[in-house]
Design an enzyme around this catalytic site. Structure first.
Site, PDB file in Angstrom:
ATOM      1  N   ASP A  84       0.857  -1.185   0.000  1.00 55.83           N
ATOM      2  CA  ASP A  84       0.000   0.000   0.000  1.00 55.83           C
ATOM      3  C   ASP A  84       0.892   1.233   0.000  1.00 55.83           C
ATOM      4  O   ASP A  84       1.722   1.409   0.899  1.00 55.83           O
ATOM      5  CB  ASP A  84      -0.896  -0.024   1.248  1.00 55.83           C
ATOM      6  CG  ASP A  84      -1.994   1.024   1.195  1.00 55.83           C
ATOM      7  OD1 ASP A  84      -2.295   1.508   0.098  1.00 55.83           O
ATOM      8  OD2 ASP A  84      -2.546   1.349   2.267  1.00 55.83           O
ATOM      9  N   ASP A 136      -3.302   2.578  -5.902  1.00 56.61           N
ATOM     10  CA  ASP A 136      -2.216   2.687  -4.915  1.00 56.61           C
ATOM     11  C   ASP A 136      -1.983   1.425  -4.103  1.00 56.61           C
ATOM     12  O   ASP A 136      -1.257   1.463  -3.104  1.00 56.61           O
ATOM     13  CB  ASP A 136      -2.483   3.857  -3.967  1.00 56.61           C
ATOM     14  CG  ASP A 136      -3.764   3.679  -3.163  1.00 56.61           C
ATOM     15  OD1 ASP A 136      -4.554   2.765  -3.484  1.00 56.61           O
ATOM     16  OD2 ASP A 136      -3.991   4.459  -2.227  1.00 56.61           O
ATOM     17  N   GLU A 137      -2.548   0.287  -4.501  1.00 50.82           N
ATOM     18  CA  GLU A 137      -2.312  -0.938  -3.729  1.00 50.82           C
ATOM     19  C   GLU A 137      -2.345  -2.169  -4.625  1.00 50.82           C
ATOM     20  O   GLU A 137      -3.052  -2.208  -5.630  1.00 50.82           O
ATOM     21  CB  GLU A 137      -3.320  -1.087  -2.589  1.00 50.82           C
ATOM     22  CG  GLU A 137      -4.761  -1.214  -3.040  1.00 50.82           C
ATOM     23  CD  GLU A 137      -5.705  -1.497  -1.883  1.00 50.82           C
ATOM     24  OE1 GLU A 137      -5.367  -2.346  -1.034  1.00 50.82           O
ATOM     25  OE2 GLU A 137      -6.789  -0.888  -1.842  1.00 50.82           O
TER      26      GLU A 137
END
EC number: 2.7.7.7
Length: 412
Positions: free
Chosen positions: A22, A137-138
């Protein structure tokens, strides 16, 4: 003594090593690369173009402040300094302004965020190519077959997996200048929890033996899949922590939550999850929508609404073309004052992906909506997706609400 507390030959590394990576305060961190002088300050992302910094004659920058914001926008993300003041994602910007009036407000720049997203994922793929994309974003990463991951380092039996994780973090930093947090456990469920335990710039490796000390003391909401309603219901049963959930009788959970979800709650509390890392999945639909700064009316704001509607259709067409999809089912979404939401859709004979055809079909959907109330959100959606040259799938089954009474209004 529970099954997880018993000593076992699991002193050896587990069969699977799954990582959840993350990026730390991703949007805000990208902006800090552009404006490094803001590092350590409370910064909120979510403004409009008008909130972009102004460069003064002496070369310095003048930033917008949260106290001066008016409108209905929400916080997209915030730096850790702003979070310390109580400002979090999805909070209204005006409410955030009461908590942190001096925080700096910056506009969103999704093109830049997508660029850095591609960079960090490419950097990870060079080391561990089995990746499940979970958003901008992960990602999940299956490290099980990465060379050296199961090798001890010195007296640390988990030294190999820690070394691979550090290599991934260093690679992401070199490629982007950004930090990330990684949780590594035997499965996706635990790794999602672990990646948040030591943020920012965290590296957390857990085995099943760590569940009683690191996982069970946490609130049940930390399990991905337990939302506010389920958590509130669990609280009425005297269950607030994951340990309390793990101790609950499976039969009681099934009775209160149903066979499937009740059984899953028991398994999740004990850290059991056999889901694989899925490297590719086809989207069900692709959409574009926007929330207005003020409520708009179909008659009084017809020209502005028409322009926004056309832009949404053009953006959706560009998304379809960039991703290589056509679609047969065109849908619209409208949210009126009072937060009443209406959807309509139309299935075409042949799949399309060009803006004009999408605009025409979406316009037909609009004719089936009562537009007498003011609008606060407008969206366009394409479903029943297919690739060029493929046989189109059956039409998407989308619930059709009862047709609204039509007003004699000019459609935008």
């Amino acid at each position: 003594m529970t099954e997880l507390e018993r000593p076992s030959d699991a002193a050896a590394p587990p069969r699977r090593w799954i990582a959840h990576l993350d990026m730390d305060a991703f949007y805000a961190s990208v902006e800090l690369l552009r404006y490094p002088e803001l590092k350590g300050q409370p910064v909120v992302i979510g403004g409009r173009r008008m909130h972009a910094p102004r460069t003064l004659e002496d070369g310095s920058r003048q930033y917008a402040r949260l106290r001066d914001y008016t409108g209905r926008g929400v916080v997209t993300t915030s730096t850790y300094a702003a979070r310390a003041l109580g400002v979090y994602s999805a909070m209204g910007l005006m409410k955030a302004g009461l908590l942190a009036p001096d925080a700096i407000l910056l506009p969103t720049d999704f093109d830049s965020y997508r660029h850095y997203s591609r960079l960090f994922k490419a950097a990870v793929a060079e080391i561990a190519p089995v990746i499940e994309d979970r958003g901008i974003d992960e990602i999940y990463i299956d490290l099980s077959a990465v060379p050296g991951v199961h090798e001890p380092v010195g007296h640390d039996p988990l030294g190999g997996v820690r070394a691979v994780a550090r290599e991934i973090k260093n690679s992401v930093s070199r490629a982007t200048g950004l930090s990330c947090s990684i949780g590594i456990t035997p499965n996706k469920l635990l790794s999602k929890i672990a990646s948040d335990l030591d943020k920012p710039d965290g590296l957390t490796v857990l085995t099943e033996e760590d569940i009683p000390t690191r996982i069970w003391p946490l609130p049940v909401r930390r399990i991905n899949g337990i939302g506010p309603k389920a958590a509130a219901k669990l609280e009425t049963l005297g269950i607030q922590t994951i340990a309390e959930l793990a101790a609950a009788a499976p039969a009681m959970l099934i009775e209160r939550f149903g066979r499937s979800y009740g059984a899953w709650l028991h398994e999740a509390a004990h850290g059991r999850d056999e889901r694989p890392v899925v490297t590719h999945s086809e989207p069900v639909s692709i959409s574009r929508e926007t929330t207005f700064e003020r409520d708009l009316h179909a008659r009084h704001d017809r020209e502005l609404l028409g322009r926004i509607f056309t832009e949404l259709c053009e953006q959706l067409a560009a998304d379809l073309q960039r991703k290589g999809y056509l679609g047969r089912t065109v849908g619209i979404k409208l949210r009126f004052e009072g937060f009443r939401t209406v959807t309509r859709d139309q299935t075409l004979a042949l799949p399309i992906q060009d803006a004009a055809a999408i605009r025409q079909a979406a316009g037909q959907c609009l004719k089936r909506v009562d537009l007498s109330q003011r609008l606060r959100l407008l969206g366009v959606r394409m479903a029943s997706l297919s690739r060029p040259g493929e046989a189109p799938p059956p039409p998407a089954r989308i619930a059709r609400p009862a047709q609204a009474r039509l007003e004699n209004l000019s459609l935008f």
